[in-house]
Scaffold this motif. Structure first.
Motif, PDB file in Angstrom:
ATOM      1  N   MET A   1       0.841  -1.200   0.000  1.00 41.82           N
ATOM      2  CA  MET A   1       0.000   0.000   0.000  1.00 41.82           C
ATOM      3  C   MET A   1       0.875   1.249   0.000  1.00 41.82           C
ATOM      4  O   MET A   1       1.727   1.419   0.856  1.00 41.82           O
ATOM      5  CB  MET A   1      -0.883  -0.037   1.264  1.00 41.82           C
ATOM      6  N   ILE A   2       0.679   2.082  -0.976  1.00 40.62           N
ATOM      7  CA  ILE A   2       1.482   3.300  -1.104  1.00 40.62           C
ATOM      8  C   ILE A   2       0.547   4.501  -1.012  1.00 40.62           C
ATOM      9  O   ILE A   2      -0.369   4.635  -1.812  1.00 40.62           O
ATOM     10  CB  ILE A   2       2.235   3.306  -2.446  1.00 40.62           C
ATOM     11  N   ASP A   3       0.770   5.354  -0.001  1.00 43.06           N
ATOM     12  CA  ASP A   3      -0.116   6.518   0.131  1.00 43.06           C
ATOM     13  C   ASP A   3       0.319   7.639  -0.822  1.00 43.06           C
ATOM     14  O   ASP A   3       1.355   7.553  -1.475  1.00 43.06           O
ATOM     15  CB  ASP A   3      -0.202   6.989   1.591  1.00 43.06           C
ATOM     16  N   GLU A   4      -0.480   8.707  -0.842  1.00 45.08           N
ATOM     17  CA  GLU A   4      -0.246   9.818  -1.783  1.00 45.08           C
ATOM     18  C   GLU A   4       1.159  10.394  -1.636  1.00 45.08           C
ATOM     19  O   GLU A   4       1.851  10.655  -2.613  1.00 45.08           O
ATOM     20  CB  GLU A   4      -1.268  10.931  -1.535  1.00 45.08           C
ATOM     21  N   LYS A   5       1.546  10.608  -0.366  1.00 36.76           N
ATOM     22  CA  LYS A   5       2.826  11.268  -0.101  1.00 36.76           C
ATOM     23  C   LYS A   5       3.982  10.397  -0.590  1.00 36.76           C
ATOM     24  O   LYS A   5       4.923  10.864  -1.218  1.00 36.76           O
ATOM     25  CB  LYS A   5       2.962  11.541   1.406  1.00 36.76           C
TER      26      LYS A   5
ATOM     27  N   TYR B   1       8.211   8.604  -4.581  1.00 38.97           N
ATOM     28  CA  TYR B   1       8.653   7.630  -5.575  1.00 38.97           C
ATOM     29  C   TYR B   1       8.690   8.260  -6.966  1.00 38.97           C
ATOM     30  O   TYR B   1       9.592   8.015  -7.757  1.00 38.97           O
ATOM     31  CB  TYR B   1       7.720   6.413  -5.602  1.00 38.97           C
ATOM     32  N   TYR B   2       7.675   9.049  -7.210  1.00 40.58           N
ATOM     33  CA  TYR B   2       7.591   9.713  -8.519  1.00 40.58           C
ATOM     34  C   TYR B   2       8.818  10.588  -8.749  1.00 40.58           C
ATOM     35  O   TYR B   2       9.459  10.515  -9.797  1.00 40.58           O
ATOM     36  CB  TYR B   2       6.308  10.539  -8.574  1.00 40.58           C
ATOM     37  N   LEU B   3       9.162  11.403  -7.747  1.00 43.61           N
ATOM     38  CA  LEU B   3      10.314  12.296  -7.896  1.00 43.61           C
ATOM     39  C   LEU B   3      11.626  11.516  -7.959  1.00 43.61           C
ATOM     40  O   LEU B   3      12.588  11.940  -8.586  1.00 43.61           O
ATOM     41  CB  LEU B   3      10.353  13.328  -6.757  1.00 43.61           C
ATOM     42  N   THR B   4      11.648  10.347  -7.319  1.00 41.45           N
ATOM     43  CA  THR B   4      12.855   9.523  -7.363  1.00 41.45           C
ATOM     44  C   THR B   4      13.028   8.873  -8.738  1.00 41.45           C
ATOM     45  O   THR B   4      14.140   8.777  -9.253  1.00 41.45           O
ATOM     46  CB  THR B   4      12.777   8.395  -6.303  1.00 41.45           C
ATOM     47  N   TYR B   5      11.912   8.441  -9.323  1.00 47.16           N
ATOM     48  CA  TYR B   5      12.016   7.616 -10.523  1.00 47.16           C
ATOM     49  C   TYR B   5      11.703   8.321 -11.841  1.00 47.16           C
ATOM     50  O   TYR B   5      12.012   7.782 -12.910  1.00 47.16           O
ATOM     51  CB  TYR B   5      11.112   6.385 -10.386  1.00 47.16           C
ATOM     52  N   ALA B   6      11.100   9.497 -11.779  1.00 46.07           N
ATOM     53  CA  ALA B   6      10.686  10.147 -13.029  1.00 46.07           C
ATOM     54  C   ALA B   6      11.851  10.315 -14.001  1.00 46.07           C
ATOM     55  O   ALA B   6      11.758   9.939 -15.173  1.00 46.07           O
ATOM     56  CB  ALA B   6      10.039  11.490 -12.727  1.00 46.07           C
TER      57      ALA B   6
ATOM     58  N   LYS C   1      -2.721   4.103 -10.485  1.00 50.97           N
ATOM     59  CA  LYS C   1      -3.993   3.381 -10.399  1.00 50.97           C
ATOM     60  C   LYS C   1      -3.856   2.133  -9.530  1.00 50.97           C
ATOM     61  O   LYS C   1      -4.793   1.695  -8.902  1.00 50.97           O
ATOM     62  CB  LYS C   1      -4.469   2.977 -11.804  1.00 50.97           C
ATOM     63  N   LYS C   2      -2.647   1.557  -9.544  1.00 50.48           N
ATOM     64  CA  LYS C   2      -2.431   0.300  -8.831  1.00 50.48           C
ATOM     65  C   LYS C   2      -1.731   0.497  -7.497  1.00 50.48           C
ATOM     66  O   LYS C   2      -1.298  -0.476  -6.876  1.00 50.48           O
ATOM     67  CB  LYS C   2      -1.554  -0.616  -9.697  1.00 50.48           C
ATOM     68  N   LYS C   3      -1.611   1.748  -7.063  1.00 51.02           N
ATOM     69  CA  LYS C   3      -0.714   2.039  -5.946  1.00 51.02           C
ATOM     70  C   LYS C   3      -1.085   1.309  -4.649  1.00 51.02           C
ATOM     71  O   LYS C   3      -0.227   1.070  -3.813  1.00 51.02           O
ATOM     72  CB  LYS C   3      -0.576   3.538  -5.707  1.00 51.02           C
ATOM     73  N   ASN C   4      -2.340   0.937  -4.530  1.00 51.09           N
ATOM     74  CA  ASN C   4      -2.760   0.262  -3.306  1.00 51.09           C
ATOM     75  C   ASN C   4      -2.364  -1.208  -3.249  1.00 51.09           C
ATOM     76  O   ASN C   4      -2.488  -1.852  -2.226  1.00 51.09           O
ATOM     77  CB  ASN C   4      -4.270   0.390  -3.117  1.00 51.09           C
ATOM     78  N   SER C   5      -1.890  -1.718  -4.372  1.00 50.37           N
ATOM     79  CA  SER C   5      -1.553  -3.145  -4.367  1.00 50.37           C
ATOM     80  C   SER C   5      -0.054  -3.407  -4.241  1.00 50.37           C
ATOM     81  O   SER C   5       0.375  -4.555  -4.252  1.00 50.37           O
ATOM     82  CB  SER C   5      -2.116  -3.811  -5.627  1.00 50.37           C
TER      83      SER C   5
ATOM     84  N   GLY D   1       5.897  -2.739  -1.434  1.00 51.72           N
ATOM     85  CA  GLY D   1       7.081  -1.955  -1.085  1.00 51.72           C
ATOM     86  C   GLY D   1       7.708  -1.316  -2.299  1.00 51.72           C
ATOM     87  O   GLY D   1       7.219  -1.465  -3.410  1.00 51.72           O
ATOM     88  N   LEU D   2       8.792  -0.612  -2.059  1.00 54.35           N
ATOM     89  CA  LEU D   2       9.451   0.136  -3.118  1.00 54.35           C
ATOM     90  C   LEU D   2       9.967  -0.763  -4.244  1.00 54.35           C
ATOM     91  O   LEU D   2       9.844  -0.429  -5.411  1.00 54.35           O
ATOM     92  CB  LEU D   2      10.611   0.953  -2.527  1.00 54.35           C
ATOM     93  N   SER D   3      10.498  -1.934  -3.872  1.00 55.58           N
ATOM     94  CA  SER D   3      11.113  -2.767  -4.913  1.00 55.58           C
ATOM     95  C   SER D   3      10.048  -3.274  -5.893  1.00 55.58           C
ATOM     96  O   SER D   3      10.264  -3.285  -7.102  1.00 55.58           O
ATOM     97  CB  SER D   3      11.889  -3.922  -4.298  1.00 55.58           C
ATOM     98  N   LYS D   4       8.883  -3.664  -5.352  1.00 55.81           N
ATOM     99  CA  LYS D   4       7.791  -4.118  -6.220  1.00 55.81           C
ATOM    100  C   LYS D   4       7.317  -2.972  -7.108  1.00 55.81           C
ATOM    101  O   LYS D   4       7.053  -3.146  -8.287  1.00 55.81           O
ATOM    102  CB  LYS D   4       6.617  -4.635  -5.376  1.00 55.81           C
ATOM    103  N   PHE D   5       7.234  -1.805  -6.497  1.00 55.78           N
ATOM    104  CA  PHE D   5       6.768  -0.632  -7.229  1.00 55.78           C
ATOM    105  C   PHE D   5       7.709  -0.304  -8.386  1.00 55.78           C
ATOM    106  O   PHE D   5       7.272  -0.103  -9.514  1.00 55.78           O
ATOM    107  CB  PHE D   5       6.670   0.564  -6.270  1.00 55.78           C
ATOM    108  N   SER D   6       8.999  -0.272  -8.096  1.00 55.04           N
ATOM    109  CA  SER D   6       9.938   0.121  -9.150  1.00 55.04           C
ATOM    110  C   SER D   6      10.031  -0.947 -10.239  1.00 55.04           C
ATOM    111  O   SER D   6      10.151  -0.625 -11.413  1.00 55.04           O
ATOM    112  CB  SER D   6      11.314   0.424  -8.567  1.00 55.04           C
ATOM    113  N   THR D   7       9.949  -2.207  -9.842  1.00 55.06           N
ATOM    114  CA  THR D   7       9.958  -3.273 -10.852  1.00 55.06           C
ATOM    115  C   THR D   7       8.768  -3.112 -11.796  1.00 55.06           C
ATOM    116  O   THR D   7       8.914  -3.161 -13.017  1.00 55.06           O
ATOM    117  CB  THR D   7       9.873  -4.671 -10.184  1.00 55.06           C
TER     118      THR D   7
END
Ligand code: ZN
Lengths: 175, 151
Positions: free
Chosen positions: A1-5, A10-15, A45-49, A52-58
């Motif tokens: 689960m990734i909240d707005e903040k 993550y967006y600023l890290t990965y953009a 859209k999928k941020k709630n699923s 953690g960071l590694s899953k998100f970045s993958t």
């Protein structure tokens, strides 16, 4: 689960990373920006699923790679762009440090051109490994591939760059 | 160690991640072919790191995040298309409905067609009109598909 903040963090890290990757693959900064936008939109859209960071970045990299591939396929009939299109790209800094090496500038530029001549698969693996500094395992996760395949592809990409640099006389051809 | 094994492990060796460091080092001292491979790969990797990746500053990205968070609007070019499609559907439904009173045979054919439309369309025509903003490209394609199939 990734909240707005956290999503914003993550967006600023990965953009920029996703942008750089897409730019390398597509050679066009507007197209690359579209890829960033769409990749993050899908991740959002999928941020709630995500756990953690590694899953998100993958997930993010996988989406970006897939979207870039799709884009390339659609554009494949349009003639290949010869060089990276930096002219109308105001934010690109071409500054490099080569004080320690006279011919490095030349070699780095030649290598850049040869990266462009790799196959799509080789290019993506080379970029993820060399520029983005992912491990083989991480690349395998992103590409849904096996570690052995990724390793072999990386080796092939280096061999291809090497052979082409030899042909051009950038690397000495001693046997 | 044979050249083939050195070649296989050369990238791990460069990254310092192989257990056979000494064996490879010994081989590289003796074998110029593998030494050239090692030197060339090293040269390529060293110089690749000097290539700057293009990037934007943080403000640029902050400016754009709102477009991601806000619900993405459908492509503006598609809007007139959606309106046209919904109007077409309404027109066709009305047309078919009127025709069903004309003859028994026509009635059954047309009714079947209406059924197909109502069954396969992801939205009713009211929904389409109410939700114009939220229909994406894929759904428009579905609608077009059904229309083409039906008539
Ligand atoms: Zn050897």
């Amino acid at each position: 689960m990734i909240d707005e903040k956290r999503f914003e963090e993550y967006y600023l890290t990965y953009a920029n990373k996703i942008y750089g990757l897409a730019f390398r693959l597509l050679n066009d900064h507007n197209d690359a920006l579209d890829i960033v936008q769409e990749s993050f939109f899908r991740a959002y859209k999928k941020k709630n699923s995500f756990k953690g960071l590694s899953k998100f970045s993958t997930y993010l990299y996988r989406i970006a790679v897939n979207l870039s591939y799709d884009f390339l396929r659609k554009k494949s009939k349009i003639k290949k762009i010869e060089n990276l299109n930096y002219e109308n790209f105001p934010f690109y800094s071409n500054k490099r440090n080569f004080e320690d090496c006279i011919r490095c500038d030349d070699i780095a530029e030649q290598i850049e051109k040869e990266v462009d001549n790799l196959t799509e698969k080789q290019k993506i693996v080379f970029i993820l490994k060399t520029y983005e500094e992912f491990t083989y395992q991480e690349i395998a996760n992103i590409l849904k591939s096996r570690i052995g395949t990724v390793k072999a592809t990386y080796f092939q990409s280096l061999q291809k760059i090497r052979e082409n640099l030899k042909k051009k006389g950038v690397i000495k051809n001693e046997m | 160690m044979k050249c083939k094994n050195v070649e296989k492990n050369i990238l791990d060796f460069i990254e310092g991640k192989t257990k056979e460091k000494e064996k490879i080092r010994e081989h590289l001292e003796k074998c110029s072919k593998c030494r050239n491979l090692y030197n060339d790969f090293l040269l390529i990797l060293d110089n690749s790191n000097k290539i700057t990746m293009p990037s934007y500053d943080e403000n640029f990205w902050k400016e754009r995040i709102k477009y991601i968070k806000e619900k993405k609007l459908p492509n503006f070019k598609l809007k007139p298309l959606i309106v046209n499609i919904s109007l077409c559907i309404i027109f066709l439904l009305t047309f078919l409905f009127t025709r069903t009173y004309n003859s028994n045979l026509k009635k059954s054919i047309s009714a079947a067609k209406i059924e197909i439309i109502n069954y396969e369309l992801p939205f009713t025509e009211e929904e389409i009109i109410q939700n114009l903003e939220y229909i994406n490209e894929e759904e428009v394609e579905k609608i077009i598909d059904v229309i083409l199939k039906g008539f």
